[in-house]
Design a protein around this motif. Sequence first.
Motif, PDB file in Angstrom:
ATOM      1  N   ALA A 130       0.903  -1.370  -0.084  1.00  0.00           N
ATOM      2  CA  ALA A 130       0.014  -0.014   0.080  1.00  0.00           C
ATOM      3  C   ALA A 130       0.881   1.190  -0.135  1.00  0.00           C
ATOM      4  O   ALA A 130       0.653   2.167  -0.772  1.00  0.00           O
ATOM      5  CB  ALA A 130      -0.959   0.099   1.017  1.00  0.00           C
ATOM      6  N   LEU A 131       1.945   1.255   0.797  1.00  0.00           N
ATOM      7  CA  LEU A 131       2.682   2.547   0.632  1.00  0.00           C
ATOM      8  C   LEU A 131       3.353   2.669  -0.650  1.00  0.00           C
ATOM      9  O   LEU A 131       3.718   3.698  -1.050  1.00  0.00           O
ATOM     10  CB  LEU A 131       3.788   2.162   2.017  1.00  0.00           C
ATOM     11  N   ASP A 167       2.356   1.650  -3.381  1.00  0.00           N
ATOM     12  CA  ASP A 167       1.125   2.269  -4.333  1.00  0.00           C
ATOM     13  C   ASP A 167       0.796   3.780  -4.218  1.00  0.00           C
ATOM     14  O   ASP A 167       0.776   4.500  -5.107  1.00  0.00           O
ATOM     15  CB  ASP A 167       0.054   1.262  -4.093  1.00  0.00           C
ATOM     16  N   LYS A 168       0.989   4.166  -2.965  1.00  0.00           N
ATOM     17  CA  LYS A 168       0.781   5.648  -2.689  1.00  0.00           C
ATOM     18  C   LYS A 168       2.165   6.392  -3.324  1.00  0.00           C
ATOM     19  O   LYS A 168       1.777   7.495  -3.928  1.00  0.00           O
ATOM     20  CB  LYS A 168       0.702   6.081  -1.241  1.00  0.00           C
ATOM     21  N   GLN A 206       1.488   6.715  -7.010  1.00  0.00           N
ATOM     22  CA  GLN A 206       0.469   7.548  -7.263  1.00  0.00           C
ATOM     23  C   GLN A 206       0.906   9.222  -7.171  1.00  0.00           C
ATOM     24  O   GLN A 206       0.467   9.908  -7.691  1.00  0.00           O
ATOM     25  CB  GLN A 206      -0.887   7.249  -6.366  1.00  0.00           C
ATOM     26  N   SER A 207       2.115   9.232  -6.167  1.00  0.00           N
ATOM     27  CA  SER A 207       2.516  10.556  -6.193  1.00  0.00           C
ATOM     28  C   SER A 207       3.822  10.776  -6.838  1.00  0.00           C
ATOM     29  O   SER A 207       4.453  11.644  -6.783  1.00  0.00           O
ATOM     30  CB  SER A 207       2.823  10.859  -4.584  1.00  0.00           C
TER      31      SER A 207
END
Length: 273
Positions: free
Chosen positions: A59-60, A62-63, A66-67
């Motif tokens: 999840a980290l 993926d974030k 996305q940034s």
Amino acid sequence: MERAQRAAALAARHENLAATTDNDTLRSFHAAIAATHRRIEERHTVTATLHQTYADRLALCDKADQSSRSCAIPSFMASVATALGSTGAAVTLVGETPEASVFATSDTTAGAAQDLEYTYGEGPGRDAVRFGLTMAGHGQALCRRWPNYGPAIAELGVRSVAATPLLVVDRPIGALTVFDSSTEAPTELSGLERLADALADTLLMDSAIPESMVLYGQVDVRPTVHQAVGMVAEQNGCGASDALALIRAHAFSTDMPVTAVAEDVVARRVRLG
């Protein structure tokens, strides 16, 4: 955690039955069943924690993507290392011999350490499989126990190792190894053994998990080494174990990884024998 909760409920039921019966035979029976379900509960709890830790890492990542910050897909074995408080970890699965193996590692240092164990034919993982026991060493004891492997991993910055067998019906199918840069004694061994038990039972041997997704598909089967062994064996009219010994000897004398020598053999850049 659903599986762990089911096992806990069954354990509690049999514990209650063992506590309320006046029959010694039934008391022993229910106590044994309860103990079995407690072990199953622990395995599933450990596994669920590993999955959650890995999911959090994904999840980290993926974030970050996305940034617009690039993020390499995290290794599942890095979550294993974190759970054990170690800097690195590796799992090795073996066939009929330690040479017929696949492995997964947490990082490049752990991968290099596994290559060294494969090259020298000695080390904690191999001994854990051979003897079915937990093996550990740190500091100068590494060099005394494994005279080739010990100094070589010290050059990688590894000062402490521990390995425990992955057991299925009391038969070793591989080993879980952890690596640390500290010269202190290896990680708490009972925790290592509990995690290895969980890996063997609920991840590696779970028929519900497709073979391609064992350890999230992050395994290396060393196909080039197996191909090179076959070529060297045919060229020299020898068996596979002797062919691998020739490859290892060349790797040792040229200070190359076994995998690199195998690539040269397959590409016909070198002929051994």
